[in-house]
Design a protein around this motif. Structure first.
Motif, PDB file in Angstrom:
ATOM      1  N   THR A 239       1.648 -13.745  -9.691  1.00 62.72           N
ATOM      2  CA  THR A 239       0.701 -12.649  -9.906  1.00 62.72           C
ATOM      3  C   THR A 239      -0.345 -12.607  -8.798  1.00 62.72           C
ATOM      4  O   THR A 239      -0.642 -11.544  -8.230  1.00 62.72           O
ATOM      5  N   SER A 271       5.905  -9.577 -19.496  1.00 59.02           N
ATOM      6  CA  SER A 271       4.491  -9.990 -19.470  1.00 59.02           C
ATOM      7  C   SER A 271       3.918  -9.951 -18.060  1.00 59.02           C
ATOM      8  O   SER A 271       2.692  -9.806 -17.892  1.00 59.02           O
ATOM      9  N   GLY A 274       2.027  -6.690 -17.382  1.00 60.52           N
ATOM     10  CA  GLY A 274       0.665  -6.696 -17.911  1.00 60.52           C
ATOM     11  C   GLY A 274      -0.277  -7.527 -17.071  1.00 60.52           C
ATOM     12  O   GLY A 274      -1.437  -7.135 -16.850  1.00 60.52           O
ATOM     13  N   GLU A 275       0.208  -8.702 -16.599  1.00 54.74           N
ATOM     14  CA  GLU A 275      -0.645  -9.565 -15.783  1.00 54.74           C
ATOM     15  C   GLU A 275      -1.037  -8.875 -14.480  1.00 54.74           C
ATOM     16  O   GLU A 275      -2.203  -8.926 -14.058  1.00 54.74           O
ATOM     17  N   ARG A 278      -3.407  -5.975 -15.170  1.00 55.82           N
ATOM     18  CA  ARG A 278      -4.711  -6.494 -15.570  1.00 55.82           C
ATOM     19  C   ARG A 278      -5.469  -7.020 -14.358  1.00 55.82           C
ATOM     20  O   ARG A 278      -6.678  -6.833 -14.233  1.00 55.82           O
ATOM     21  N   GLU A 279      -4.745  -7.670 -13.465  1.00 55.04           N
ATOM     22  CA  GLU A 279      -5.386  -8.204 -12.254  1.00 55.04           C
ATOM     23  C   GLU A 279      -5.942  -7.060 -11.396  1.00 55.04           C
ATOM     24  O   GLU A 279      -7.051  -7.153 -10.856  1.00 55.04           O
ATOM     25  N   GLY A 281      -6.683  -4.033 -12.556  1.00 50.70           N
ATOM     26  CA  GLY A 281      -7.735  -3.375 -13.324  1.00 50.70           C
ATOM     27  C   GLY A 281      -9.057  -4.104 -13.269  1.00 50.70           C
ATOM     28  O   GLY A 281     -10.124  -3.482 -13.416  1.00 50.70           O
ATOM     29  N   GLN A 282      -9.027  -5.438 -13.064  1.00 45.26           N
ATOM     30  CA  GLN A 282     -10.254  -6.224 -13.038  1.00 45.26           C
ATOM     31  C   GLN A 282     -10.966  -6.170 -11.688  1.00 45.26           C
ATOM     32  O   GLN A 282     -12.076  -6.682 -11.563  1.00 45.26           O
ATOM     33  N   ASN A 316      -0.105  -0.978 -21.052  1.00 45.25           N
ATOM     34  CA  ASN A 316      -1.187  -1.650 -20.324  1.00 45.25           C
ATOM     35  C   ASN A 316      -2.114  -0.650 -19.629  1.00 45.25           C
ATOM     36  O   ASN A 316      -2.879  -1.027 -18.740  1.00 45.25           O
ATOM     37  N   SER A 318      -4.717   0.904 -20.630  1.00 41.75           N
ATOM     38  CA  SER A 318      -6.149   0.799 -20.922  1.00 41.75           C
ATOM     39  C   SER A 318      -6.890  -0.041 -19.888  1.00 41.75           C
ATOM     40  O   SER A 318      -8.069   0.207 -19.626  1.00 41.75           O
ATOM     41  N   VAL A 319      -6.216  -1.027 -19.283  1.00 38.89           N
ATOM     42  CA  VAL A 319      -6.907  -1.897 -18.319  1.00 38.89           C
ATOM     43  C   VAL A 319      -7.167  -1.165 -17.002  1.00 38.89           C
ATOM     44  O   VAL A 319      -7.982  -1.610 -16.192  1.00 38.89           O
TER      45      VAL A 319
END
Length: 1398
Positions: A239, A271, A274-275, A278-279, A281-282, A316, A318-319
């Motif tokens: 990731t 998964s 998503g990871e 999310r990465e 999105g952050q 995913n 939303s992130v």
């Protein structure tokens, strides 16, 4: 026996050269490059004997190859790669057997582990080295100057590119083994897995990895990384690594998107999606805005991942949503694109669950919100996404109207890209609409009304069958005592906690619904309390309006009654909410009924209403898109054309207007636009849906005939260009030509209008293939000029126009000097034309004059000796006029003067006869001049060239003999310089000129006999008051002036007097056109009268102003009249009330701007004239004109120069209006840093004017625009300094103004005298110019001469031309000529050619 040293995977290759401690393997010796081939051979031999374990003794050999990789030869490197690939492959095949051996000793396991790590280390090291070299060579290939290295790259990298994919498959196979046993049953060493994955990432860093030829390599890398993720649990590190590579290498985004999609689908690694999201999105949106390096990679990855696995992206999403509010438009585009993919592939269809419908609606609302995004790229992208959604039918019907409205709104966007995509979206809506193949709102209106009425009747019929219902008013009266009692309890002390039971809803509708529900549940107290709260919260809103009761109890009871009985909005709130556009339905639909037929009828009405609203919105879009066809952007024009093709296919009535509007684009200089027009007409007209050839031909002819109905002459010329293009490419079939001939000859029944359309289409086709007319000339003459056809002269007129194509498109000549195509005088065509013109002369037909003009033009184009034919026609027609005059004289005693007759004192003549005679004389005169100047001149030149060629051939021999003589040399030099031809051309031009000057209007020529009559009608507008006759006489006068410069000179003042003083707009328009032609033919004669031409730009009649604008546009662009000091009159047309006149002015300045610095040079002059208080231009109109003109100032040097000039103008300005106008002009300029220096240098020019708030605000606007442009720190400091000076001067000026108001004697500039508000810019017609205005402006030399001599003024002699009658009334307009007013000396204007073609 000592244990073998353990091999530790190093972080760097150099670590193996240093002692790592006891029991660790260290490279003993790095071999020299020359010793590597025998060492590799020894390793190969050992590997045959010991297999993979041979590396334990020969590791240093391959390590040395890695150490010397840059300097060692290609053969050694490739030999090492092959050897290691063979060793690892052999080891991989042996390992399953070794790992399954339960009796494997610890020493053997350690040996195999060391061998595996050594072999893999050496193999991946070679892979990395080869990959680095390949990347370097690929960079060299892009450099054209490094040919030698380029060739070297091809040879050294060839083996690696072949072996890369098998090597990756080998490593994948190795990782799929259960290698944990080699590590004692524990997890595989992390450094070992990193060794494999590092090579994969290294390969992906190569920019060329995305090419199609490396597809197998990409797949192999994907499977190898999947094996590492699946068997070695590398999720977290993968990731991070993928995120880093997306940031630094843009080209890997599509590769990773495909890889992640494969891992999720085939390997179950969902998964990881998503990871990764999310990465991403952050990541802080502000960081992405500051560092745009990784934004493109992230954006591409998200959008492409959504295309391949939209369901996982949806889970995913939303992130990622925080990035929608970030500053990076790329991230917004990517997330919106992901939403669109989800809508198309996942949230599509009618079978969605409630949660999915909610998500779909949220995504659609987000997309709609970003249609108005601040960034044009986002707006454009969202429109593209909606186009895709519509094309895949993923947009719910309930959203159609909202999205269409947004698309129509974007048609006015400033961005060309947004407008283009908005047009595409509307076209997609049309092509994929669920309503009908024909979308005419007029056709839908009637069915909608009919079905609405039917629904109303069905509801009325269904109401009696329902159970008896007590009226709401009766129910209210029954429950009123209980409600009143409950209401009275509100004013008593509340029990504890009672007030907290109910809370008012956020909206009025929901509160009304809540109160109504409580009343129906008989909960009167709660209903009354909720009403009391709602009256406080929604005070002043329906239905919580107090009707004026004196106490609160009565107000609450009144509101409750209205809500319960349904006398206010909200009673039917339980019904499904309807769209705002369905007003017609809301009047009918009251409440839902269970009957099936009623439900079906409701659905039908909803469907028709949606279709009607959609059609209305599309019609609104048509008007906006039709105006885009003349935008500067080629792509927007092409999209507009494509849109109208789509609209036409759906039967929208206004589509024909757009199809016509695109016709002039066939003349576009842009090849893309011209091809788009041809393609559009090809789709619309050359591809009918009928089966048979005959039916297709009929459809084509019918469609083209519809376009020609009420089409202007310019539109017909455009259509002719298109049809001729199709004919030349053989795209129009012979069946079409056959049908047109049948219609013309009435073999196929058709109307007179269709017959004329057939002739016109044949003429258009003849431009591409003249033989269409040439082979059927007899048919055209016998049918088109027959007595029956001449009942309506429009058909013969079109026949003449068609036959004239033979002159404009003659058959291909054998040589350049071949004789032009002409017919003998005795040809039946000319006999028929003469007879038809002569017969129609005495008939009062409004169509005879256009036919006569076409016939005379055709005679001069095709006949041998046309002047004789036209002289006969003139003779016959004038004879008929004389006969009619004699008949009138004989009948004069019996009948009084008719109002439709023209009297000259001795007899009377029908006005239409005189009108016909004037038109005939003028047309013959004009065509005679054109014939001499063009045809005769060309024929003289042709014959001279033929004679010269013949003489040259005969004298070739003698010329060679005399080649060395001086006379021959001189002649040769004259020929080389072209002096012989030039002299001959001048001689021919002089001959034509002398004929025109001395012969055409002398007493011997027939035309001279009509000159007195023409002058009499022009000089006496009173007796000859018919408007058509006056217009024809004026035009004939202009045509006669074209013949001779002497005649023109003597009658110019009469022509301009009529142009100024005639009350008839047609006369003024005709004379403006005539004056324009005369300005080209005799520029020196017309030049002193230029100001009178400009004066017509302020004519009170719009048609005259438009004509004057067109004529002046032509003359100015051809440099035939001067513009200095008078071009401001053209600028005033930019604020004309008539849109067509504004378009003429815009076209003029657009063309003028293309001629270098023309607009820039004229701007100061225009500003001076228009800011003059006496110009009559209002301040707002001045601003409009300047905004348009300053849009042509695009060069920095022009801007700087104008800044300086405008600043200097402040010194000479005398009125406050001029101050404001100059400052407004400055505010329109995009001032650069150098322009700001100009303002600073000229600050003293305008410092004292800054007390005016308008002037001060304009300078503030200049500085604000300068700052928005993004300037350097030093320029910013300059702007701040200038702003401080402006502010100080402004305040100082205000203080001095206050002092003046307190009694100071400081003088103030006099305010400008404004015109009365009610006055018009247009000058009244009669007093426009006094007679003294028609004095020809003398030249400057003449003025100086007169000033020097100081001669006494001579007595003015007045020569008056009036009617022969003595009883003329005083209000008749007379043309007065004063002797000294006739121009005697003119300012010469250089002509571009000795002969002008009209």
């Amino acid at each position: 026996m000592a244990a073998a040293p353990e091999f530790h995977l190093p972080l760097a290759a150099a670590d193996l050269l240093r002692d790592g401690g006891p029991g660790c393997y260290v490279v003993q010796e790095v071999l020299a490059a020359r010793d590597l081939p025998p060492a590799l051979a020894a390793f190969r031999a050992a590997s045959r004997a010991r297999g993979a374990l041979a590396v334990l003794e020969h590791f240093d050999c391959v390590y040395s190859v890695l150490h010397h990789f840059r300097t060692v030869g290609t053969a050694v490197k490739e030999d090492a790669l092959e050897l290691m690939m063979h060793v690892v492959s052999h080891h991989s095949s042996e390992l399953p057997t070794i790992l399954s051996d339960s009796e494997l000793s610890h020493a053997d396991r350690a040996a195999h582990l060391n061998a595996l790590k050594m072999n893999c280390y050496l193999l991946t090291g070679l892979m990395d080295a080869f990959e680095v070299e390949t990347c370097k060579n690929s960079c060299l290939e892009a450099d054209p100057g490094r040919k030698n290295r380029k060739n070297h790259a091809k040879t050294s990298g060839s083996l690696w590119e072949e072996e890369r994919e098998p090597l990756l498959r080998l490593l994948t196979q190795l990782l799929q083994l259960d290698l944990r046993q080699l590590w004692g049953g524990l997890v595989v060493e992390e450094e070992f897995v990193s060794l494999m994955t590092r090579s994969c990432y290294r390969i992906l860093e190569n920019p060329s990895i995305g090419l199609q030829r490396y597809r197998l390599t990409r797949e192999a890398v994907t499977h190898l990384l999947a094996a590492a993720l699946l068997h070695c649990d590398r999720m977290f590190s993968a990731t991070l690594k993928i995120t880093q590579m997306l940031q630094h290498f843009e080209h890997v985004a599509p590769v990773f998107a495909q890889a992640v999609s494969l891992w999720a689908k085939e390997y179950g690694l969902k998964s990881l999606v998503g990871e990764l999201l999310r990465e991403i999105g952050q990541i802080c949106p502000q960081d992405l805005a500051r560092e745009a390096s990784g934004v493109k990679g992230y954006a591409t990855f998200i959008s492409e991942l959504a295309e391949q696995i939209p369901a996982l992206v949806l889970s995913n999403m939303s992130v990622l949503l925080p990035h929608l509010d970030g500053e990076s438009y790329m991230m917004r585009n990517a997330i919106l694109a992901a939403m669109a993919e989800v809508l198309v592939q996942v949230l599509n269809g009618d079978q969605l669950e409630e949660a999915a419908r909610g998500t779909r609606d949220k995504f659609l609302s987000m997309l709609q919100a970003h249609v108005c995004d601040v960034h044009s790229f986002v707006r454009s992208r969202v429109l593209q996404l909606f186009t895709r959604i519509v094309q895949h039918k993923a947009l719910p019907l309930t959203q159609f109207q909202a999205v269409v409205s947004l698309a129509v709104g974007r048609l006015k966007d400033k961005s060309v890209l947004v407008v283009k995509n908005a047009v595409q979206l509307l076209a997609a809506f049309l092509s994929n609409n669920p309503f009908s193949s024909k979308l005419s709102w007029t056709a839908l209106d009637e069915p909608l009304k009919k079905e609405v009425q039917k629904l109303k009747e069905m509801r009325d019929r269904s109401r009696p069958r329902a159970a008896p219902v007590i009226a709401p008013e009766e129910e209210w009266e029954a429950m009123l005592p209980e409600v009143r009692a409950a209401t009275q309890q509100l004013f008593q002390p509340l029990q504890e906690g009672e007030d907290e039971v109910l809370e008012v809803e956020e909206t009025v509708e929901r509160t009304v619904e809540q109160i109504t529900g409580l009343l129906k549940k008989l909960n009167y107290k709660s209903a009354a309390r909720l009403t009391q709260k709602a009256l406080c919260r929604f005070q002043g809103k329906e239905p919580f309006l107090g009707p004026g009761e004196e106490n609160e109890e009565a107000t609450i009871l009144g509101v409750l009654k209205r809500l319960y009985t349904g006398s206010c909005p909200g009673e039917n709130s339980e019904d499904p909410p309807h769209d705002n556009s369905s007003d017609k339905i809301e009047e009918v639909v009251q409440e839902e009924q269970p009957q099936t037929e009623l439900v079906k009828q409701e659905m039908l009405v909803h469907y028709l209403q949606d279709a009607y609203n959609f059609s209305v919105k599309m019609t609104e879009a048509l008007n906006l898109i039709s105006k885009m066809m003349y935008e500067n952007s080629v792509s927007v024009v092409q999209e507009a054309i494509e849109f109208f093709v789509t609209v036409s296919q759906f039967g929208v009535p206004q589509a024909l207007l757009g199809v016509r509007r695109m016709l002039p684009l066939i003349w576009s200089k842009e090849t893309g636009i011209k091809e788009a027009v041809l393609s559009a007409y090809r789709q619309l007209y050359l591809s009918p849906s009928e089966d048979s050839k005959r039916a297709k031909a009929q459809a084509l002819v019918h469609s083209l005939s519809l376009i020609m109905v009420d089409a202007s002459l310019g539109m017909l010329q455009c259509l002719e260009e298109i049809i001729s293009e199709f004919v030349q490419k053989d795209e129009i079939k012979p069946a079409v030509t056959q049908l047109l001939w049948e219609r013309f000859t009435e073999k196929s029944p058709c109307s007179a209008l269709e017959c004329r359309a057939a002739v016109m289409l044949l003429g258009m086709m003849a431009r591409g293939k003249p033989e269409i007319i040439g082979t059927n000339l007899d048919i055209l003459v016998t049918v088109g000029l027959s007595e029956k056809a001449c009942e309506d002269y429009r058909l013969p007129q079109e026949v003449c126009n068609v036959i004239s194509k033979l002159a404009s498109n003659p058959k291909p000549a054998l040589g350049k000097n071949s004789a032009p195509f002409r017919l003998p005088q005795n040809h039946m065509l000319f006999a028929c034309l003469s007879e038809t013109v002569s017969k129609g002369f005495a008939q009062p037909s409004s169509h005879w004059i256009p036919f006569m003009e076409a016939a005379v033009t055709l005679i001069y184009q095709l006949a041998e000796g046309p002047e004789e034919i036209c002289a006969d026609i003139l003779h016959v027609c004038s004879q008929q006029a004389l006969e009619k005059l004699q008949e009138a004289d004989e009948q004069k005693a019996d009948a009084g003067d008719s109002p439709h007759r023209v009297s000259d004192g001795s007899g009377s003549l029908s006005t239409f006869l005189l009108l016909h005679l004037m038109a005939l004389v003028g047309q013959v005169a004009l065509q005679q001049v054109a014939y001499l100047e063009v045809s005769v001149s060309a024929e003289l030149r042709r014959r001279r060239l033929l004679k010269e060629e013949k003489t040259k051939k005969q004298s070739d021999t003698s010329t060679k003999k005399q080649r060395h003589q001086s006379t021959g040399n001189e002649t040769t030099m004259e020929e080389e310089l072209g002096l012989v031809g030039a002299t001959a051309d001048d001689t021919e031009a002089e001959l034509i000129h002398s004929i025109c000057e001395t012969e055409l209007l002398d007493g011997k020529h027939l035309l001279s006999a009509f000159v007195p009559l023409v002058l009499k009608i022009c000089n006496n507008p009173g007796p000859h008051s018919d408007s058509a006759l006056s217009a024809a006489a004026a035009l004939t006068l202009g045509k006669l002036c074209m013949i001779s410069s002497e005649f023109c000179d003597s009658h110019l003042r009469l022509l301009f007097t009529m142009m100024e003083k005639s009350p008839l707009p047609d006369v003024r328009s005709n004379l403006i056109i005539a004056a324009g032609d005369l300005a080209i033919r005799f520029p020196n004669l017309v030049e002193p009268w230029t100001s009178h031409l400009y004066a017509r730009l302020r004519d009170p009649c719009p048609s005259v102003r438009q004509t004057a604008g067109l004529v002046m546009t032509l003359l100015i662009l051809k440099d035939m009249v001067k513009v200095k000091g008078q071009v401001s009159e053209m600028a005033t047309l930019l604020v004309d009330p008539e849109e067509a006149i504004v378009a003429v002015a815009r076209n003029f300045f657009g063309e003028l701007a293309s001629k270098g610095n023309a607009v820039y040079n004229l701007l100061p002059d225009i500003i001076s004239h228009l800011s003059d208080p006496n110009s009559g231009i209002e301040e707002e109109s001045f601003h409009t004109i300047m905004r348009h003109l300053f849009s042509y100032i695009t060069k920095d040097k022009q801007t700087e120069s104008l800044v300086e000039k405008l600043c200097q103008r402040f010194r000479t300005a005398r009125t406050e209006r001029q101050y404001r106008d100059l400052s407004h002009c400055l505010a329109l300029l995009p001032v650069s840093e150098r322009g700001l220096h100009k303002l600073q240098d000229n600050y003293d020019c305008f410092a004292d004017k800054l007390q005016d708030p308008t002037v001060y605000n304009c300078f503030q606007t200049v500085l604000a625009r300068f700052r928005r442009a993004g300037v350097k720190p030093e320029a910013k400091a300059l702007a701040e300094e200038l702003e401080q000076k402006l502010s100080a001067s402004h305040k100082r000026g205000l203080d001095s103004t206050e002092t003046c108001q307190d009694g100071s004697q400081t003088p103030k500039p006099a305010p400008a005298k404004r015109k009365p508000i009610g006055s018009s810019r247009r000058q009244p017609l009669s007093p426009a110019n006094s007679d003294n205005d028609f004095v020809t402006p003398p030249s400057r030399i003449l003025q100086n001469h007169k000033r020097a001599q100081k001669r006494p003024p001579r007595k003015k002699t007045v020569i008056t031309f009036s009617s022969d009658e003595e009883n003329n009334s005083e209000d008749e307009l007379l043309a007065e000529l004063r002797e000294e007013e006739t121009p005697t000396k003119t300012t010469p204007i250089t002509r571009s050619s000795a002969r002008r073609r009209r």
